[in-house]
Design an enzyme around this catalytic site. Structure first.
Site, PDB file in Angstrom:
ATOM      1  N   ARG A  27      11.794   0.110  10.854  1.00 38.61           N
ATOM      2  CA  ARG A  27      10.496  -0.271  11.585  1.00 38.61           C
ATOM      3  C   ARG A  27      10.589  -0.814  12.642  1.00 38.61           C
ATOM      4  O   ARG A  27      10.665  -2.554  12.890  1.00 38.61           O
ATOM      5  CB  ARG A  27       9.162  -0.404  10.868  1.00 38.61           C
ATOM      6  CG  ARG A  27       9.052   0.316   9.832  1.00 38.61           C
ATOM      7  CD  ARG A  27       7.568   0.817   9.505  1.00 38.61           C
ATOM      8  NE  ARG A  27       6.687  -0.086   9.297  1.00 38.61           N
ATOM      9  CZ  ARG A  27       5.440  -0.303   9.163  1.00 38.61           C
ATOM     10  NH1 ARG A  27       5.095   0.385   7.816  1.00 38.61           N
ATOM     11  NH2 ARG A  27       5.251  -0.668  10.183  1.00 38.61           N
ATOM     12  N   ARG A  79       0.290  -8.079  13.678  1.00 41.75           N
ATOM     13  CA  ARG A  79       0.009  -7.256  12.446  1.00 41.75           C
ATOM     14  C   ARG A  79      -1.070  -8.054  11.620  1.00 41.75           C
ATOM     15  O   ARG A  79      -2.578  -7.505  11.319  1.00 41.75           O
ATOM     16  CB  ARG A  79       0.638  -5.799  12.292  1.00 41.75           C
ATOM     17  CG  ARG A  79       1.475  -5.568  12.858  1.00 41.75           C
ATOM     18  CD  ARG A  79       2.427  -5.203  12.564  1.00 41.75           C
ATOM     19  NE  ARG A  79       2.550  -3.916  11.519  1.00 41.75           N
ATOM     20  CZ  ARG A  79       3.623  -4.584  10.443  1.00 41.75           C
ATOM     21  NH1 ARG A  79       5.131  -4.447  10.365  1.00 41.75           N
ATOM     22  NH2 ARG A  79       3.467  -4.041   9.271  1.00 41.75           N
ATOM     23  N   ARG A 100      12.180  -6.022   3.689  1.00 38.41           N
ATOM     24  CA  ARG A 100      12.041  -4.513   4.474  1.00 38.41           C
ATOM     25  C   ARG A 100      13.142  -3.966   5.145  1.00 38.41           C
ATOM     26  O   ARG A 100      13.899  -3.153   5.417  1.00 38.41           O
ATOM     27  CB  ARG A 100      10.577  -3.924   4.143  1.00 38.41           C
ATOM     28  CG  ARG A 100      10.325  -2.266   4.250  1.00 38.41           C
ATOM     29  CD  ARG A 100       9.051  -1.552   4.203  1.00 38.41           C
ATOM     30  NE  ARG A 100       7.729  -2.290   5.441  1.00 38.41           N
ATOM     31  CZ  ARG A 100       6.507  -2.568   5.277  1.00 38.41           C
ATOM     32  NH1 ARG A 100       6.021  -1.667   4.913  1.00 38.41           N
ATOM     33  NH2 ARG A 100       6.180  -2.160   6.867  1.00 38.41           N
ATOM     34  N   LYS A 135       0.606  -1.672   0.295  1.00 33.25           N
ATOM     35  CA  LYS A 135      -0.519  -0.068   0.050  1.00 33.25           C
ATOM     36  C   LYS A 135       0.755   1.250   0.098  1.00 33.25           C
ATOM     37  O   LYS A 135       0.622   2.723  -1.226  1.00 33.25           O
ATOM     38  CB  LYS A 135      -0.782   0.137   1.080  1.00 33.25           C
ATOM     39  CG  LYS A 135      -1.917  -0.783   1.368  1.00 33.25           C
ATOM     40  CD  LYS A 135      -2.781  -1.243   3.044  1.00 33.25           C
ATOM     41  CE  LYS A 135      -1.898  -1.327   3.591  1.00 33.25           C
ATOM     42  NZ  LYS A 135      -1.454  -2.279   4.026  1.00 33.25           N
ATOM     43  N   ARG A 156      -9.159   1.282   9.408  1.00 42.90           N
ATOM     44  CA  ARG A 156      -9.354  -0.109   9.918  1.00 42.90           C
ATOM     45  C   ARG A 156      -9.747  -0.739  10.377  1.00 42.90           C
ATOM     46  O   ARG A 156      -9.660  -1.742  10.805  1.00 42.90           O
ATOM     47  CB  ARG A 156      -7.111   0.139  10.658  1.00 42.90           C
ATOM     48  CG  ARG A 156      -6.917  -0.676   9.390  1.00 42.90           C
ATOM     49  CD  ARG A 156      -5.577  -0.258  10.491  1.00 42.90           C
ATOM     50  NE  ARG A 156      -3.936  -1.044  10.109  1.00 42.90           N
ATOM     51  CZ  ARG A 156      -2.684  -0.382   9.694  1.00 42.90           C
ATOM     52  NH1 ARG A 156      -3.078   0.258   9.572  1.00 42.90           N
ATOM     53  NH2 ARG A 156      -1.543  -0.992   9.829  1.00 42.90           N
TER      54      ARG A 156
HETATM   55  P1  AMP Z   1       1.335   0.774   9.053  1.00 44.93           P
HETATM   56  O1  AMP Z   1       2.355   1.879   8.748  1.00 44.93           O
HETATM   57  O2  AMP Z   1      -0.056   1.886   8.231  1.00 44.93           O
HETATM   58  O3  AMP Z   1       1.425  -0.351   8.544  1.00 44.93           O
HETATM   59  O4  AMP Z   1       0.629   1.262   9.977  1.00 44.93           O
HETATM   60  C1  AMP Z   1       2.060   1.019  11.563  1.00 44.93           C
HETATM   61  C2  AMP Z   1       0.675   0.687  13.011  1.00 44.93           C
HETATM   62  O5  AMP Z   1       0.790   1.857  13.163  1.00 44.93           O
HETATM   63  C3  AMP Z   1      -0.281  -0.012  13.123  1.00 44.93           C
HETATM   64  O6  AMP Z   1       0.430  -1.734  13.319  1.00 44.93           O
HETATM   65  C4  AMP Z   1      -1.106   0.408  14.086  1.00 44.93           C
HETATM   66  O7  AMP Z   1      -0.501   0.515  15.271  1.00 44.93           O
HETATM   67  C5  AMP Z   1      -1.323   2.116  14.025  1.00 44.93           C
HETATM   68  N1  AMP Z   1      -2.119   2.230  12.953  1.00 44.93           N
HETATM   69  C6  AMP Z   1      -1.851   2.585  11.695  1.00 44.93           C
HETATM   70  N2  AMP Z   1      -3.070   2.701  10.906  1.00 44.93           N
HETATM   71  C7  AMP Z   1      -4.265   3.290  12.040  1.00 44.93           C
HETATM   72  C8  AMP Z   1      -5.367   2.700  12.194  1.00 44.93           C
HETATM   73  N3  AMP Z   1      -6.109   3.148  10.716  1.00 44.93           N
HETATM   74  N4  AMP Z   1      -6.287   2.175  13.399  1.00 44.93           N
HETATM   75  C9  AMP Z   1      -5.202   1.565  14.137  1.00 44.93           C
HETATM   76  N5  AMP Z   1      -4.257   2.100  14.028  1.00 44.93           N
HETATM   77  C10 AMP Z   1      -3.346   2.554  13.425  1.00 44.93           C
END
Ligand code: AMP
Length: 194
Positions: free
Chosen positions: A139, A150, A127, A14, A88
């Site tokens: 990360r 996740r 990554r 994404k 989400r």
């Molecule tokens: P991502 O970069 O999209 O993989 O997000 C990293 C982390 O941020 C996730 O594992 C969640 O802990 C938090 N996170 C990101 N977007 C959301 C969301 N829309 N709702 C809840 N937690 C989020």
């Protein structure tokens, strides 16, 4: 000028595709994950509050992420939005619908990147390795252990959005397992029709 959601599990691509769209089409990537990591790095109260959840791979509360998106929609210039990692949960999806309606904006497509779960953990580890090799920050949640959490969160809370948007007629499913360019071309074809 289209507004789209990129939907898919962690590691589906994404963020990569959102960045390409940003460069190629002047769209604006809204990644709640990036916003949360930024809040954490800059040491805001909210950043401190969410740090543990991010490290453990859980979901941050709906109110926090809805607030972040609402703020961005207020301030960000508009070339079409790419929602990346948001919504989400069903509650977030409802909130996004309301926020867009308030602004007179439409949601033009929800693009699900369909991927093979077994390949995902490999992508995440890659990554992290690539970031390490390039001297970039790695990360903390890009480990096989946290990835499992996740992925479970995705199936429990986010995968129901596939049905939600399908029922609204907004869902487009694309093969996310191809080459980066092939996926980008497929997304471009959807946008050109939107
Ligand atoms: P991502 O970069 O999209 O993989 O997000 C990293 C982390 O941020 C996730 O594992 C969640 O802990 C938090 N996170 C990101 N977007 C959301 C969301 N829309 N709702 C809840 N937690 C989020």
């Amino acid at each position: 000028m289209a507004n789209i959601i990129l939907l898919g599990p962690p590691g589906a691509g994404k963020g990569t595709q959102a960045k390409r769209l940003q460069d190629a089409r002047g769209m604006v990537q809204l990644s709640t994950g990036d916003m949360l990591r930024e809040a954490r790095t800059s040491g805001t109260d909210m950043g401190r509050k969410v740090a543990k959840v991010l490290d453990e791979g859980g979901l941050v509360t709906d109110d926090i992420v809805i607030g972040l998106i609402a703020e961005k929609l207020e301030t960000t210039g508009h070339g079409g939005f790419i929602f990346d990692g948001f919504p989400r949960t069903l509650k977030q999806a409802d909130a996004l619908g309301a926020l867009l309606a308030e602004k007179g904006l439409t949601l033009d497509a929800v693009i699900e990147l369909v991927v093979d779960d077994t390949a995902l953990v490999g992508r995440i580890v890659k990554r992290a390795d690539e970031a390490r090799a390039a001297g970039q920050p790695v990360r903390r949640d890009d480990t096989p252990e946290v990835f499992e959490v996740r992925l479970r969160e995705y199936y429990k809370n986010t995968a129901p959005l596939i049905g939600y948007y399908w029922a609204k007629g907004d869902l487009v499913q694309l093969d996310g397992m191809g080459e980066m360019q092939a996926v980008a071309d497929a997304i471009a074809a959807v946008l050109d029709k939107a």
